[in-house]
Scaffold this motif. Sequence first.
Motif, PDB file in Angstrom:
ATOM      1  N   GLY B 291       8.663  -3.151  41.570  1.00 28.73           N
ATOM      2  CA  GLY B 291       8.356  -4.256  40.665  1.00 28.73           C
ATOM      3  C   GLY B 291       6.903  -4.173  40.266  1.00 28.73           C
ATOM      4  N   VAL B 292       6.457  -5.145  39.500  1.00 32.37           N
ATOM      5  CA  VAL B 292       5.068  -5.142  39.058  1.00 32.37           C
ATOM      6  C   VAL B 292       4.443  -6.509  39.301  1.00 32.37           C
ATOM      7  N   ARG B 294       1.768  -9.374  38.745  1.00 34.62           N
ATOM      8  CA  ARG B 294       0.970  -9.870  37.614  1.00 34.62           C
ATOM      9  C   ARG B 294       0.162 -11.058  38.126  1.00 34.62           C
ATOM     10  N   THR B 313      -1.234  -5.427  38.515  1.00 34.56           N
ATOM     11  CA  THR B 313      -0.855  -4.380  37.568  1.00 34.56           C
ATOM     12  C   THR B 313      -0.089  -3.292  38.297  1.00 34.56           C
ATOM     13  N   PHE B 314       0.362  -2.336  37.534  1.00 42.04           N
ATOM     14  CA  PHE B 314       0.879  -1.092  38.074  1.00 42.04           C
ATOM     15  C   PHE B 314      -0.316  -0.164  38.220  1.00 42.04           C
TER      16      PHE B 314
END
Lengths: 130, 365
Positions: B291-292, B294, B313-314
Amino acid sequence: MSNVPADLKYTRSHEWVKSLADGTVEIGITDHAQHALGDLVFVEVPDAGRAVKAGEACAVVESVKAASDVYAPITGEITAGNPQLAGEPEAVNADAYSAWLMRLRPAPGALAAAALMSSADYEKFLAAEG
Amino acid sequence: MGRQTPLFKLHQELGARIVDFGGWDMPVQYSSQIGEHHAVRRGAGVFDVSHMCVVDLKGPRVREFLRYLVANDVAKLKLPGKALYTCMLNERGGVLDDLIIYFLTESWFRVVVNAGTRDKDLAWIRRAAGSFGIQVTERDDLAMLAIQGSDARAKAAQLLKPADAQAALALEPFVGRELGSWFVARTGYTGEDGFEIMMPAADAVPAWRKLNSLGVASCGLGARDTLRLEAGMNLYGNDMDENTHPFESGLAWTVAMEPPERDFIGRAALAAIKKSGSPRKLVGLLLEDRGVLRSHQKVIAGAAGEGETTSGTFSPTLERSIALARVPAGTGERVQVDIRGKLLNARVVKPPFVRNGKALIGVTS
């Protein structure tokens, strides 16, 4: 100029829909959408068997910048989520029209009722959207 | 339409996607944000940071003024050209901005503040400066380029005359100096070595083109954000603001409580917080599930309570998602993050995540 294949149908939320021989449809995001999102790093696809309504958020594409929902263009039942995309989200950037997100069996009458655009109409829609 | 830097037309010519950033039309990416990120980690990239606000402070009492204005102590700046990272606080200890201060001479210091806080900062500085007789000059005439990466200094030195290049390459980390009409500093916001160069606006376009011709990649604010987050560096407005203080923002190291007789704006509030202990802290998170992360996602820290991600973030270098999060002081090593209603596992880590091209956080896949 975005790539908009003539043999697909399109939505205002930038999904493409391809009719398959077995009566199901394949759904992905358009080249315009992948370009706007930028490098994809995560894709979440729905599980087979899930019932979805047209307009329902049922997948998520995340770029480095942001997360975006992908909406079911047609009411029906998910028959498959693309398992390739978990490990290779960048496949959508490489070729948005081969990297399908999900396959769906439309409910009776749902395909005819869906608000889908032809490629020509989608191109006009993109031009108008600026 | 927002404000534009002297490089705006060049960004357009180079195919950049332009976004609003703090009232400025800035390039967020040219081709691929991840590609630009890797260009900096593996070689060199150049960023337009001309939107940042350069302010010259001049007057015989300028050092005394800055010792009062900011939380870090400019008494540490003994060598001309030396830079100091600091917060400027309000009376409650909240962070008005984070800035870099360069000591140039005993009567001339230069500060660089964020674009989005420019007007607020200038008003605050001017108000405080009055009784010290400080002359406050915005340097709108300057452009600023950040050239970052392991190859960045060697490439950027080729913009300079041989004698100046030698002087630039001899700069210690966090030191700058004037070289002709340019000010070259060995600073940055990426976790890589490099220079930030302030130059007359007219020099910016030719300098950028020359850097491109030397193989330095044009990089946008998108890559700048993933690079700074991997480097564990805070972003003002995300990771701290007027309602958070340095001790709960991972910035205790930038606050000089010694010597005790130095009075600075916010000191009394910070002393009280220090005495009672900050109930929250800023930590790094490494997402273990897919997942990412945020900003503004809820962090569940078991019995310690709940917190929130402030930036996420990634991470292109780690190929995992990372974040900074403000969590209860008692938070242990494992937390969960609520991403669209799903609870995903994350490990609490000490930033930075990446420095000088190397991952500092173990990732097991």
